[in-house]
Design a protein around this motif. Structure first.
Motif, short mmCIF file in Angstrom:
data_model
loop_
_atom_site.label_atom_id
_atom_site.label_comp_id
_atom_site.label_asym_id
_atom_site.label_seq_id
_atom_site.Cartn_x
_atom_site.Cartn_y
_atom_site.Cartn_z
N GLY A 80 -29.99 3.65 29.92
CA GLY A 80 -31.27 4.24 29.01
C GLY A 80 -31.58 3.03 28.07
N GLU A 81 -32.30 3.49 26.80
CA GLU A 81 -33.07 2.59 25.86
C GLU A 81 -32.18 1.66 25.32
OE1 GLU A 81 -34.86 4.97 22.82
OE2 GLU A 81 -33.39 6.58 22.76
N SER A 82 -30.93 1.88 24.76
CA SER A 82 -30.16 0.96 24.28
C SER A 82 -29.75 -0.05 24.91
CB SER A 82 -28.78 1.89 23.78
OG SER A 82 -27.87 2.18 24.92
N GLY A 83 -29.72 -0.21 26.13
CA GLY A 83 -29.45 -1.26 27.03
C GLY A 83 -27.92 -1.03 27.79
N ALA A 84 -27.23 0.20 27.44
CA ALA A 84 -26.12 0.31 27.97
C ALA A 84 -26.18 1.10 29.10
CB ALA A 84 -25.16 1.13 26.86
N ALA A 85 -25.13 1.13 29.99
CA ALA A 85 -24.86 1.93 31.32
C ALA A 85 -23.82 2.71 31.04
CB ALA A 85 -24.82 0.93 32.54
N THR A 86 -23.80 4.17 31.16
CA THR A 86 -22.65 4.99 30.86
C THR A 86 -22.13 5.37 32.38
OG1 THR A 86 -23.74 5.85 29.11
CG2 THR A 86 -21.91 7.07 29.86
N LEU A 87 -21.04 5.10 32.63
CA LEU A 87 -20.19 5.39 34.15
C LEU A 87 -19.36 6.78 33.73
CD1 LEU A 87 -19.58 3.93 36.78
CD2 LEU A 87 -17.64 3.28 35.75
N PHE A 88 -19.87 7.45 34.84
CA PHE A 88 -19.29 8.73 35.08
C PHE A 88 -18.47 8.85 36.38
CE2 PHE A 88 -22.97 9.31 32.26
CZ PHE A 88 -22.35 9.91 31.60
N GLY A 89 -17.42 9.62 36.30
CA GLY A 89 -16.94 9.93 37.69
C GLY A 89 -15.70 10.84 37.74
N LEU A 90 -14.76 10.58 38.99
CA LEU A 90 -13.83 11.47 38.98
C LEU A 90 -12.43 10.88 38.62
CD1 LEU A 90 -14.78 13.08 42.63
CD2 LEU A 90 -14.91 14.07 40.07
N GLY A 91 -12.42 9.71 38.18
CA GLY A 91 -11.28 8.96 37.98
C GLY A 91 -10.58 9.41 36.77
N ALA A 92 -9.67 8.35 36.27
CA ALA A 92 -8.90 8.78 35.21
C ALA A 92 -9.40 7.79 34.13
CB ALA A 92 -7.56 8.34 35.48
N PRO A 93 -9.80 8.35 32.90
CA PRO A 93 -10.30 7.59 31.71
C PRO A 93 -9.33 6.50 31.29
CG PRO A 93 -10.51 9.90 31.35
CD PRO A 93 -9.54 9.86 32.60
N TRP A 94 -8.04 6.63 31.51
CA TRP A 94 -7.07 5.82 30.99
C TRP A 94 -7.26 4.44 31.59
CZ3 TRP A 94 -4.25 3.68 34.72
CH2 TRP A 94 -3.94 4.54 35.73
N ALA A 95 -7.83 4.29 32.84
CA ALA A 95 -8.21 3.05 33.18
C ALA A 95 -9.01 2.16 32.79
CB ALA A 95 -8.41 3.02 34.90
N TYR A 96 -9.79 2.74 31.86
CA TYR A 96 -10.90 1.91 31.19
C TYR A 96 -10.53 1.99 29.69
CZ TYR A 96 -13.23 3.44 35.38
OH TYR A 96 -13.45 3.79 36.73
N ALA A 97 -9.66 1.89 29.27
CA ALA A 97 -8.88 1.84 27.97
C ALA A 97 -9.25 0.59 27.33
CB ALA A 97 -7.65 2.29 27.61
N ASP A 98 -9.07 -0.52 27.81
CA ASP A 98 -9.39 -1.98 27.39
C ASP A 98 -10.94 -1.92 27.22
OD1 ASP A 98 -6.89 -2.25 27.34
OD2 ASP A 98 -6.90 -3.77 29.25
N ALA A 99 -11.79 -1.50 28.17
CA ALA A 99 -13.33 -1.58 28.11
C ALA A 99 -13.95 -0.73 27.07
CB ALA A 99 -13.86 -1.38 29.53
N ALA A 100 -13.06 0.22 26.65
CA ALA A 100 -13.61 1.29 26.02
C ALA A 100 -13.52 0.76 24.52
CB ALA A 100 -12.83 2.72 25.92
#
Length: 686
Positions: A522-542
């Motif tokens: 979108g307009e901010s330049g960010a890409a938002t990732l959605f999926g069927l995985g577990a959010p805890w795998a992205y804890a560092d990137a969050a």
């Protein structure tokens, strides 16, 4: 290892109690201390700590001497004895392996996504409550300006974004970490594309170039220039041909000068030819190319223009692969914005700013058309919001949320002109999805033109430029609008399965090839990732609201071949070492995976699978070539299909008012006389 040690001690008989007491103390310590025993995941991605007794019941084949056997094999270097199912000692067994998965969820997922061209059958299809249970995984913000391009590679391990900050960035889809940055463009990135081998990435830019990159290393393999001399024209699109024959492998580009160019490329050398084949698909010199597409075998190339015409070219009319015009249709009243072949190549879908979408079919030398008209101002209602998206570790709603009825009474603003924003095929070709600029999403039958459903005001009155069909499951689609919301749809019923509030205007999106993830930019330049995985795998990137390397925005210099190097170090841009990840202010994050993280991710698809796909495409292409030669007594296909009488013929060229003939390379701006422009003295302005 802790389990094996406790298991060994608890099974010892001598001395009577010492070792067993030690084993009991170790078991209590392991169950009370996090991380000493392996964890398991439930079907919602939540972690659970396993007890010793659960592990013992789950692995009855592990004997009391298992630890001794593992250590003996390690000492003797017996690698065959150490090979296990899943890479752990708990999977070792002397018995012949037996399929204990049955119809487990993971087995059905693997079977369902086993072949890229294979959609799920009704018997294999998962319940919509599971398929539609996407959740927000992570927000990857690595661009300082709006991002209009998003794409997954064929392995699903990488997400690729292209932005108005002139950069192309590669992201790890399993962690959300920034992996690499491709530098070189001198203007905004307008489009990105991957070849079927998943080895090359092409990025188009308004600076008039297409840069071809090695996907794994970021090495620039070619710089394709539309105009080597004089003023450069921007490139608006780029695509790889999926053809299996070497003579038909092209990189196609569309330029602001109104022409398409086809560059041959070599699969083995990963190189592209500098001189293109030029395709002029304009009925009139004032037209410009607005969309283009290859069919699934690469034998046909379709070009659409701002004047509403479609030109169809055959790439198999001669042995050299030279494009031959076989049909030209005046398809729409106004500019065509989208052009997409169906997966089997039998139908061509076009969408236009005149508020219509059309499906074109050529059979027996005649072109048939089915029209979908959504330009009437629809009633405007709000779709009731789905249940709040789950927090990490929480499940979503089990039942889908119904969209409002189509006969709601509140009218849309009469002053807003309705245009078609986006069109897409369902993966099985049984539905056509359409969105427009007043928030409507609709589905039609492409063969009969019957309207299956229409959801007016699904995105308020906002424009809807993101319309993604699930690549494997024809029941699922995703739409995203300028209202900052993304909706997951039940295509069969027109019901909303899930709503996500991204909070910014959405410009582009993409599904991964297996359909387990999708991304929105979108307009901010960010890409938002959605999926069927577990959010805890992205804890560092969050914990990283922004991600960049310190060399992303440093100055570069360009050589005579348009390759770039870092201005300060004189090192080619792709060889500049990565720094630690930092935010846009230069603050380095404490949590890091290392500057080379993700660079070793494999790029190629499975070799056996690719050979099957390539052989299938080649067989289809050979059959098309045989039919082409057999038609009309072996005459060239350029004399092929004629237009259906019901379709309006192409408009004749207008004679230019000037005495000298107009060159096809000139633009309308060059033909207009210069106008006197008053010069305003603004030197005092700050």
């Amino acid at each position: 290892l802790n389990f094996l040690i406790a298991h060994y001690l608890s099974r010892q008989q001598q001395p009577a109690g010492a070792l067993r007491d030690t084993a009991a103390q170790l078991r209590r310590l392991m169950e009370q201390t996090p991380g000493m025993l392996p964890q398991r995941l439930d079907w919602q991605g939540r972690r659970h700590v396993s007890s010793y007794d659960e592990l013992a019941r789950g692995h009855p084949h592990v004997g009391a001497d298992e630890l001794l056997r593992v250590m003996q094999a390690r000492v003797e270097g017996n690698s065959a004895e150490l090979v296990t199912a899943g890479g752990t000692a708990l999977g070792r067994t002397r018995r012949k392996p037996r399929d204990t998965m049955g119809d487990a969820l993971t087995t059905r997922l693997r079977r369902r996504h086993g072949h890229p061209a294979q959609a799920a059958s009704r018997a294999q299809a998962l319940p919509l409550a599971v398929v539609g249970m996407y959740r927000r995984l992570v927000r990857c913000h690595g661009h300082k300006y709006p991002t209009f391009c998003a794409l997954f590679d064929r392995t699903g391990r990488r997400m690729i974004t292209g932005s108005d900050d002139y950069l192309v960035k590669i992201w790890c889809t399993r962690t959300g970490y920034l992996v690499n940055t491709f530098k070189g463009h001198q203007d905004v990135v307008t489009d990105i594309a991957l070849n079927t081998e998943n080895t090359l990435l092409a990025s188009a830019s308004a600076d008039g170039t297409v840069r071809v990159w090695n996907l794994k290393t970021g090495e620039p393999r070619a710089v394709l220039v539309a105009h080597a001399q004089g003023r450069s024209k921007g490139i608006i699109g780029v695509k790889f041909s999926p053809a299996a024959r070497a003579e038909l492998r092209f990189i196609a580009t569309a330029c602001d000068d109104g022409l398409c160019r086809l560059y041959r490329w070599d699969r083995e050398r990963l190189a592209a030819a500098a001189e293109p084949l030029v395709v002029d698909g304009r009925p009139q010199a004032r037209d410009a190319v607005s969309a283009f597409a290859f069919n699934h075998t690469g034998s046909r190339f379709a070009v659409a223009t701002t004047g509403g015409s479609i030109s169809m070219y055959s790439l198999i009319a001669d042995s050299a692969g030279t494009p031959q015009l076989i049909a030209r249709i005046t398809a729409h009243e106004e500019s065509i914005t989208t052009l997409v072949f169906s997966d089997d190549g039998a139908m061509l879908l076009s969408g236009s700013t005149d508020g219509t979408a059309k499906v074109w079919t050529c059979a027996g030398g005649r072109w048939d058309v089915v029209t979908f008209d959504i330009k009437e101002p629809p009633p405007l209602v709000e779709v009731p919001a789905a249940a709040d998206e789950p927090q990490p570790g929480e499940g979503g709603p089990a039942a889908p949320v119904e969209a409002p009825a189509a006969d709601a009474a509140s009218p849309a603003p009469a002053t807003k002109r309705v245009e078609t924003n986006q069109v897409a095929w369902a993966c099985d070709g049984t539905r056509v999805l359409i969105s427009n600029n007043v928030g409507t999403v609709a589905a039609f039958d492409p063969r009969t033109g019957r309207e299956c459903w229409r959801r007016r005001g699904a995105h308020g009155a906002a424009e809807v430029y993101v319309l993604l069909a699930h690549p494997r499951d024809a029941r699922v689609a995703v739409s995203g609008g300028y209202d900052g919301r993304a909706l997951a749809w039940d295509v069969a019923r027109g019901a909303v399965l899930r709503e996500f509030r991204v909070g910014e205007q959405l410009f582009d999106g993409s599904f991964s090839e297996d359909g387990r993830q999708f991304a929105l930019t979108g307009e901010s330049g960010a890409a938002t990732l959605f999926g069927l995985g577990a959010p805890w795998a992205y804890a560092d990137a969050a914990q990283m609201p922004e991600q960049m390397f310190d060399s992303d925005y440093t100055a570069t210099i360009m050589d005579e071949n348009r390759f770039v190097a870092d201005q300060q170090t004189q090192v080619p841009a792709y060889l500049v070492p990565h720094s630690l990840l930092m935010d846009f202010d230069g603050h380095v994050y404490r949590t890091q995976r290392g500057p080379r993280f993700g660079m070793a991710i494999e790029i190629g698809v499975d070799a056996a699978r690719f050979r099957r796909e390539d052989a299938a495409r080649r067989a289809e292409l050979d059959a098309e070539i045989g039919s082409e030669l057999a038609r009309d007594g072996g005459r060239a296909a350029a004399q092929g299909p004629r237009l259906l009488e019901a379709v309006r013929p192409a408009r004749p060229r207008r004679r230019a008012p000037r005495a000298q003939p107009v060159q096809r390379t000139e633009t309308i701006e060059e033909l207009l006389p210069p106008l006197p422009i008053p010069i305003v003295d603004d030197s005092s302005d700050e």
